[in-house]
Design a protein around this motif. Structure first.
Motif, short mmCIF file in Angstrom:
data_model
loop_
_atom_site.label_atom_id
_atom_site.label_comp_id
_atom_site.label_asym_id
_atom_site.label_seq_id
_atom_site.Cartn_x
_atom_site.Cartn_y
_atom_site.Cartn_z
N GLU A 131 90.13 -2.44 -0.42
CA GLU A 131 91.55 -1.84 0.03
C GLU A 131 91.51 -0.61 0.77
OE1 GLU A 131 94.39 -3.34 -0.18
OE2 GLU A 131 93.66 -5.23 -0.87
N THR A 132 90.95 0.35 0.27
CA THR A 132 90.79 1.57 1.03
C THR A 132 89.40 1.81 1.59
OG1 THR A 132 91.83 2.59 -0.88
CG2 THR A 132 90.49 4.01 0.61
N VAL A 133 89.33 2.07 2.90
CA VAL A 133 88.03 2.50 3.70
C VAL A 133 88.23 3.66 4.34
CG1 VAL A 133 86.87 1.63 5.60
CG2 VAL A 133 87.83 -0.17 4.40
N THR A 134 87.34 4.56 4.05
CA THR A 134 87.51 5.66 4.35
C THR A 134 86.33 6.20 5.67
OG1 THR A 134 87.79 6.67 2.29
CG2 THR A 134 87.00 8.26 3.86
N VAL A 135 85.23 5.59 5.57
CA VAL A 135 84.33 5.42 6.58
C VAL A 135 84.13 4.19 7.19
CG1 VAL A 135 82.29 6.43 7.25
CG2 VAL A 135 83.42 7.57 5.64
N ALA A 136 84.10 3.75 8.35
CA ALA A 136 83.79 2.76 8.94
C ALA A 136 82.50 2.74 10.15
CB ALA A 136 84.67 2.01 9.69
N GLY A 137 81.67 1.92 10.25
CA GLY A 137 80.64 2.00 11.05
C GLY A 137 80.47 0.88 12.15
N ARG A 156 92.79 -1.46 8.17
CA ARG A 156 92.09 -0.62 7.16
C ARG A 156 91.75 0.87 7.99
NH1 ARG A 156 93.27 -4.11 4.11
NH2 ARG A 156 91.67 -5.16 2.78
N PRO A 157 92.91 1.54 7.80
CA PRO A 157 93.01 2.81 8.67
C PRO A 157 91.99 3.85 8.18
CG PRO A 157 94.97 2.74 7.32
CD PRO A 157 94.08 1.46 7.30
N PHE A 158 90.88 3.62 8.31
CA PHE A 158 89.61 4.65 8.13
C PHE A 158 89.98 5.91 8.86
CE2 PHE A 158 88.25 1.52 10.93
CZ PHE A 158 88.11 1.90 12.23
N SER A 159 89.31 6.78 8.31
CA SER A 159 89.53 8.35 8.78
C SER A 159 88.09 8.71 9.52
CB SER A 159 90.00 9.39 7.78
OG SER A 159 89.00 9.31 6.90
N ARG A 160 87.06 8.17 9.26
CA ARG A 160 86.06 8.44 9.88
C ARG A 160 85.09 7.19 10.55
NH1 ARG A 160 80.82 10.37 7.35
NH2 ARG A 160 79.55 11.32 9.08
N LEU A 161 84.48 7.39 11.79
CA LEU A 161 83.91 6.42 12.21
C LEU A 161 82.51 6.63 12.65
CD1 LEU A 161 83.80 3.38 13.31
CD2 LEU A 161 85.05 4.30 15.50
N LEU A 162 81.39 5.83 12.33
CA LEU A 162 79.98 6.05 12.70
C LEU A 162 79.76 5.00 13.70
CD1 LEU A 162 78.61 6.49 9.28
CD2 LEU A 162 79.62 8.43 10.73
N VAL A 163 78.91 5.46 14.99
CA VAL A 163 78.47 4.57 15.85
C VAL A 163 77.00 4.46 16.08
CG1 VAL A 163 78.76 3.84 18.28
CG2 VAL A 163 80.58 4.92 17.10
N HIS A 164 76.39 3.21 16.23
CA HIS A 164 74.89 3.36 16.28
C HIS A 164 74.78 2.20 17.66
CE1 HIS A 164 70.60 2.98 15.91
NE2 HIS A 164 70.86 1.75 15.97
N GLY A 165 73.81 2.67 18.49
CA GLY A 165 73.31 1.64 19.63
C GLY A 165 71.88 2.23 19.93
N ARG A 166 71.18 1.27 20.65
CA ARG A 166 69.95 1.49 21.05
C ARG A 166 69.86 2.76 22.13
NH1 ARG A 166 67.86 -4.14 22.80
NH2 ARG A 166 69.92 -4.07 23.81
N GLY A 183 91.99 8.79 17.71
CA GLY A 183 92.43 10.16 17.20
C GLY A 183 91.86 10.29 15.85
N ILE A 184 90.47 10.17 15.36
CA ILE A 184 89.97 10.08 14.26
C ILE A 184 88.48 10.91 14.61
CG2 ILE A 184 90.99 8.54 12.99
CD1 ILE A 184 88.41 6.65 13.12
N GLU A 185 87.83 11.15 13.52
CA GLU A 185 86.36 11.74 13.89
C GLU A 185 85.51 10.45 14.18
OE1 GLU A 185 82.84 13.83 11.19
OE2 GLU A 185 84.95 13.82 10.27
N VAL A 186 84.48 10.67 15.01
CA VAL A 186 83.64 9.67 15.59
C VAL A 186 82.41 10.23 15.76
CG1 VAL A 186 83.09 7.53 16.83
CG2 VAL A 186 85.53 8.12 16.42
N GLU A 187 81.48 9.96 15.15
CA GLU A 187 80.03 10.32 15.03
C GLU A 187 79.04 9.38 15.62
OE1 GLU A 187 76.83 12.29 11.96
OE2 GLU A 187 78.98 12.26 11.45
N VAL A 188 78.01 9.75 16.69
CA VAL A 188 76.81 8.83 16.74
C VAL A 188 75.85 8.99 15.62
CG1 VAL A 188 74.98 8.46 18.34
CG2 VAL A 188 77.17 8.94 19.05
N VAL A 189 75.38 8.08 15.13
CA VAL A 189 73.99 8.00 14.06
C VAL A 189 72.95 7.20 14.80
CG1 VAL A 189 73.71 7.26 11.61
CG2 VAL A 189 76.00 7.88 12.25
N ALA A 190 71.89 8.10 14.44
CA ALA A 190 70.52 7.39 15.13
C ALA A 190 70.12 6.28 14.13
CB ALA A 190 69.74 8.64 15.56
N ASP A 191 70.11 6.63 13.02
CA ASP A 191 69.53 5.65 12.01
C ASP A 191 70.68 4.69 11.52
OD1 ASP A 191 68.48 4.35 9.93
OD2 ASP A 191 67.50 6.11 8.94
#
Length: 328
Positions: A131-137, A156-166, A183-191
């Motif tokens: 029901e509560t999603v804070t971080v999505a990827g 599910r209006p998460f407040s932080r998003l993580l992105v991974h790609g090759r 309009g939220i924090e989005v970060e690239v994640v290497a792993d």
């Protein structure tokens, strides 16, 4: 007797059809209809063009109660960008469910497929994610990566998003686009393991033929939507994860067994004694969904003709009085 056929190009479809809660509801209703057993939906007609690194799918379905049924042709030729062409295109044809006559042709170049696919991901999140999603990827950096997360954010209006790609550059571009859109924090994640560890909702959007998400990464309170496996031989999720999850759900079991994550699991000798639930059955209450916040859930989306018929009828209603009318 002359009659009019509506022909609508991509630009007009983009102007009228949006990825919003209304569209998500339309696709949810299509899944619910599937659970009734009254929908007529033949197997997907699929062809692979090995020499051209391409594929084409043809999907259709008849949903009782809707005025029309759609036939969708969806080619994907993945070397096209090298010669300045889009990798995806296609069209939908809407026929009258009463007379079989052509009502409309949507020259969408895959836009409607993109929208209904993202909406299906939102339906899965609505019924299976915590029901509560804070971080999505999201694992993947293409059009669906962007649309899936925009759709998921609506339910599910998460407040932080993580992105991974090759490709780090493509991952950075995807993250920047999603940051602006949501309009939220989005970060690239290497792993990718780190991405999964931090997230409560993960969507995989790749054409991978080797697992990119390990069963060892599962953790309590995680939901995964896998939507990249839509052809035989594709796989994104470690087959052992399907067994390890508290709940594994298909959009259509018969499709997932030959072109989804279930295909690889069956080939590995797993899931052979289990009958997965379908998303429509969970929507209608015929099957149990997430039972606790700690459950690990996985939804396998291969894309159904019912979704195409649903969105084609929806679009035809939105377009009343617009488009080019051709006498036939």
């Amino acid at each position: 007797m002359a009659r009019d056929i509506r022909i609508v190009a991509e630009a007009e479809l983009r102007r009228v059809v949006k990825l919003d809660l209304g569209t998500i509801d339309v696709i949810e209703q299509a899944f619910a209809a599937l659970s009734s057993g009254k929908v007529v939906m033949p197997p997907i007609l699929s062809m692979e063009f090995v020499e051209a690194n391409g594929e084409v799918d043809v999907k259709t379905a008849y949903i009782p109660g809707l005025d029309g049924f759609a036939i969708k042709v969806s080619p994907g030729f993945f070397d096209n960008p090298k010669i300045g062409l889009p990798s995806l295109n296609g069209l939908m044809i809407l026929f009258s469910a009463k007379t079989g006559l052509v009502e409309a042709v949507f020259l969408d170049n895959g836009y409607l497929t993109d929208i209904r696919t993202a909406a299906a991901g939102a339906v899965a999140a609505r019924h299976l994610a915590p029901e509560t999603v804070t971080v999505a990827g999201v694992i993947g950096t293409g059009v669906q990566a962007r649309l899936q997360m925009q759709a998921a954010h609506l339910v599910r209006p998460f407040s932080r998003l993580l992105v991974h790609g090759r490709n780090p550059d493509k991952a950075a571009d995807c993250a920047a686009d999603l940051g602006r859109a949501l309009g939220i924090e989005v970060e690239v994640v290497a792993d990718p393991a780190d991405l999964v560890a931090q997230s409560q909702l993960v969507v995989t959007t790749t054409p991978s033929r080797l697992p990119i998400l390990s069963a060892q990464w599962l953790h309590p309170g995680l939901h995964i939507t896998a939507m990249g496996s839509d052809q035989a031989g594709k796989v994104e999720i470690d087959p052992a994860a399907l067994v390890a999850a508290d709940l594994y759900v298909c959009d259509r079991v018969s499709q997932c067994a030959v072109s989804g994550e279930l295909e690889a699991a069956l080939a590995a000798g797993l899931m052979t004694d289990l009958q997965p639930s379908e998303l429509g059955d969970i929507i209608t209450g015929q099957a149990l969904g997430r039972r606790s916040a700690a459950d690990v859930t996985i939804c396998d989306l291969t894309g159904t003709g019912a979704q195409d018929t649903a969105i084609a009828n929806h679009v035809n209603g939105l377009l009343e009085g617009t488009g080019t009318l051709v006498s036939a």
